[in-house]
Design a protein around this motif. Structure first.
Motif, mmCIF file in Angstrom:
data_model
loop_
_atom_site.group_PDB
_atom_site.id
_atom_site.type_symbol
_atom_site.label_atom_id
_atom_site.label_comp_id
_atom_site.label_asym_id
_atom_site.label_seq_id
_atom_site.Cartn_x
_atom_site.Cartn_y
_atom_site.Cartn_z
ATOM 1 N N ALA A 22 0.825 -1.214 0.000
ATOM 2 C CA ALA A 22 0.000 0.000 0.000
ATOM 3 C C ALA A 22 0.856 1.261 0.000
ATOM 4 O O ALA A 22 0.605 2.202 -0.769
ATOM 5 C CB ALA A 22 -0.940 -0.004 1.207
ATOM 6 N N VAL A 23 1.884 1.291 0.846
ATOM 7 C CA VAL A 23 2.768 2.455 0.950
ATOM 8 C C VAL A 23 3.522 2.670 -0.367
ATOM 9 O O VAL A 23 3.627 3.800 -0.849
ATOM 10 C CB VAL A 23 3.752 2.296 2.135
ATOM 11 C CG1 VAL A 23 4.833 3.361 2.097
ATOM 12 C CG2 VAL A 23 2.995 2.354 3.444
ATOM 13 N N ASN A 24 4.032 1.608 -0.955
ATOM 14 C CA ASN A 24 4.750 1.725 -2.228
ATOM 15 C C ASN A 24 3.839 2.266 -3.326
ATOM 16 O O ASN A 24 4.261 3.100 -4.131
ATOM 17 C CB ASN A 24 5.348 0.375 -2.648
ATOM 18 C CG ASN A 24 6.531 -0.018 -1.798
ATOM 19 O OD1 ASN A 24 7.136 0.812 -1.127
ATOM 20 N ND2 ASN A 24 6.864 -1.294 -1.803
ATOM 21 N N ALA A 25 2.595 1.809 -3.362
ATOM 22 C CA ALA A 25 1.640 2.292 -4.370
ATOM 23 C C ALA A 25 1.343 3.777 -4.156
ATOM 24 O O ALA A 25 1.333 4.561 -5.110
ATOM 25 C CB ALA A 25 0.356 1.472 -4.308
ATOM 26 N N ALA A 26 1.127 4.188 -2.920
ATOM 27 C CA ALA A 26 0.789 5.581 -2.607
ATOM 28 C C ALA A 26 1.966 6.520 -2.866
ATOM 29 O O ALA A 26 1.781 7.663 -3.288
ATOM 30 C CB ALA A 26 0.331 5.699 -1.158
ATOM 31 N N SER A 27 3.175 6.033 -2.623
ATOM 32 C CA SER A 27 4.374 6.873 -2.728
ATOM 33 C C SER A 27 4.713 7.290 -4.161
ATOM 34 O O SER A 27 5.526 8.183 -4.363
ATOM 35 C CB SER A 27 5.565 6.148 -2.113
ATOM 36 O OG SER A 27 5.343 5.983 -0.728
ATOM 37 N N LYS A 28 4.080 6.682 -5.133
ATOM 38 C CA LYS A 28 4.352 7.005 -6.539
ATOM 39 C C LYS A 28 3.651 8.284 -6.997
ATOM 40 O O LYS A 28 3.867 8.734 -8.112
ATOM 41 C CB LYS A 28 3.924 5.836 -7.432
ATOM 42 C CG LYS A 28 4.762 4.602 -7.211
ATOM 43 C CD LYS A 28 4.291 3.447 -8.060
ATOM 44 C CE LYS A 28 5.154 2.227 -7.767
ATOM 45 N NZ LYS A 28 4.605 1.022 -8.353
ATOM 46 N N PHE A 29 2.832 8.869 -6.130
ATOM 47 C CA PHE A 29 2.026 10.022 -6.528
ATOM 48 C C PHE A 29 2.375 11.267 -5.723
ATOM 49 O O PHE A 29 2.790 11.185 -4.578
ATOM 50 C CB PHE A 29 0.536 9.679 -6.387
ATOM 51 C CG PHE A 29 0.128 8.564 -7.298
ATOM 52 C CD1 PHE A 29 -0.220 8.818 -8.618
ATOM 53 C CD2 PHE A 29 0.150 7.252 -6.871
ATOM 54 C CE1 PHE A 29 -0.547 7.797 -9.479
ATOM 55 C CE2 PHE A 29 -0.172 6.208 -7.716
ATOM 56 C CZ PHE A 29 -0.524 6.482 -9.032
ATOM 57 N N LYS A 30 2.169 12.434 -6.366
ATOM 58 C CA LYS A 30 2.430 13.720 -5.718
ATOM 59 C C LYS A 30 1.343 14.085 -4.717
ATOM 60 O O LYS A 30 1.594 14.774 -3.743
ATOM 61 C CB LYS A 30 2.519 14.833 -6.776
ATOM 62 C CG LYS A 30 3.742 14.753 -7.648
ATOM 63 C CD LYS A 30 3.741 15.881 -8.662
ATOM 64 C CE LYS A 30 4.914 15.741 -9.614
ATOM 65 N NZ LYS A 30 4.821 16.678 -10.724
ATOM 66 N N SER A 31 0.130 13.626 -4.986
ATOM 67 C CA SER A 31 -1.007 13.961 -4.117
ATOM 68 C C SER A 31 -0.780 13.478 -2.695
ATOM 69 O O SER A 31 -0.046 12.521 -2.451
ATOM 70 C CB SER A 31 -2.284 13.299 -4.653
ATOM 71 O OG SER A 31 -2.665 13.864 -5.875
ATOM 72 N N ILE A 74 -5.856 7.256 -6.679
ATOM 73 C CA ILE A 74 -6.879 6.366 -6.121
ATOM 74 C C ILE A 74 -7.061 5.144 -7.015
ATOM 75 O O ILE A 74 -7.093 4.007 -6.534
ATOM 76 C CB ILE A 74 -8.229 7.109 -5.930
ATOM 77 C CG1 ILE A 74 -8.109 8.153 -4.823
ATOM 78 C CG2 ILE A 74 -9.365 6.128 -5.643
ATOM 79 C CD1 ILE A 74 -7.863 7.599 -3.433
ATOM 80 N N GLU A 75 -7.153 5.358 -8.323
ATOM 81 C CA GLU A 75 -7.337 4.238 -9.252
ATOM 82 C C GLU A 75 -6.176 3.257 -9.180
ATOM 83 O O GLU A 75 -6.381 2.043 -9.100
ATOM 84 C CB GLU A 75 -7.495 4.752 -10.684
ATOM 85 C CG GLU A 75 -8.832 5.414 -10.944
ATOM 86 C CD GLU A 75 -8.929 6.000 -12.344
ATOM 87 O OE1 GLU A 75 -8.128 5.635 -13.217
ATOM 88 O OE2 GLU A 75 -9.824 6.838 -12.557
ATOM 89 N N ALA A 76 -4.955 3.768 -9.195
ATOM 90 C CA ALA A 76 -3.772 2.903 -9.189
ATOM 91 C C ALA A 76 -3.626 2.154 -7.866
ATOM 92 O O ALA A 76 -3.325 0.948 -7.851
ATOM 93 C CB ALA A 76 -2.523 3.722 -9.470
ATOM 94 N N ILE A 77 -3.831 2.831 -6.756
ATOM 95 C CA ILE A 77 -3.708 2.196 -5.442
ATOM 96 C C ILE A 77 -4.756 1.095 -5.303
ATOM 97 O O ILE A 77 -4.449 -0.021 -4.876
ATOM 98 C CB ILE A 77 -3.834 3.241 -4.313
ATOM 99 C CG1 ILE A 77 -2.625 4.181 -4.337
ATOM 100 C CG2 ILE A 77 -3.978 2.560 -2.957
ATOM 101 C CD1 ILE A 77 -2.813 5.449 -3.532
#
Length: 88
Positions: A22-31, A74-77
């Motif tokens: 989850a953290v790795n997925a979220a960390s890819k975004f600026k938001s 949100i879509e990617a995560i």
């Protein structure tokens, strides 16, 4: 702000390995990306924050993103967590 409410189905809940995913997925975004559980909300880019929530299996969580790429985040995560069978 964009958000989605999902159910955690991983047998161990959102701990260690699933939290890292989850953290790795979220960390890819600026938001700013947050996860909320039982009235507490933490930064989803923080492994310690996510694990501090102690989210067990069959729990409902809300993932929210605010920023330029909030919809993509949100879509990617959600896609990554579903593919890893962490959420339903």
């Amino acid at each position: 702000m964009k958000q989605v409410t999902v159910t955690v189905i991983d047998p161990v809940g959102l701990h260690a390995r699933p939290a890292t995913v989850a953290v790795n997925a979220a960390s890819k975004f600026k938001s700013d990306v947050n996860v909320a559980f039982k009235g507490r909300e933490v930064n989803m880019k923080s492994i310690m924050g996510v694990m501090s929530l102690g989210i067990p299996t069959q729990s409902e969580i809300t993932i929210s993103a605010t920023g330029d790429d909030e919809e993509a985040a949100i879509e990617a995560i959600e896609e990554v967590l579903r593919a890893q069978k962490i959420i339903a």
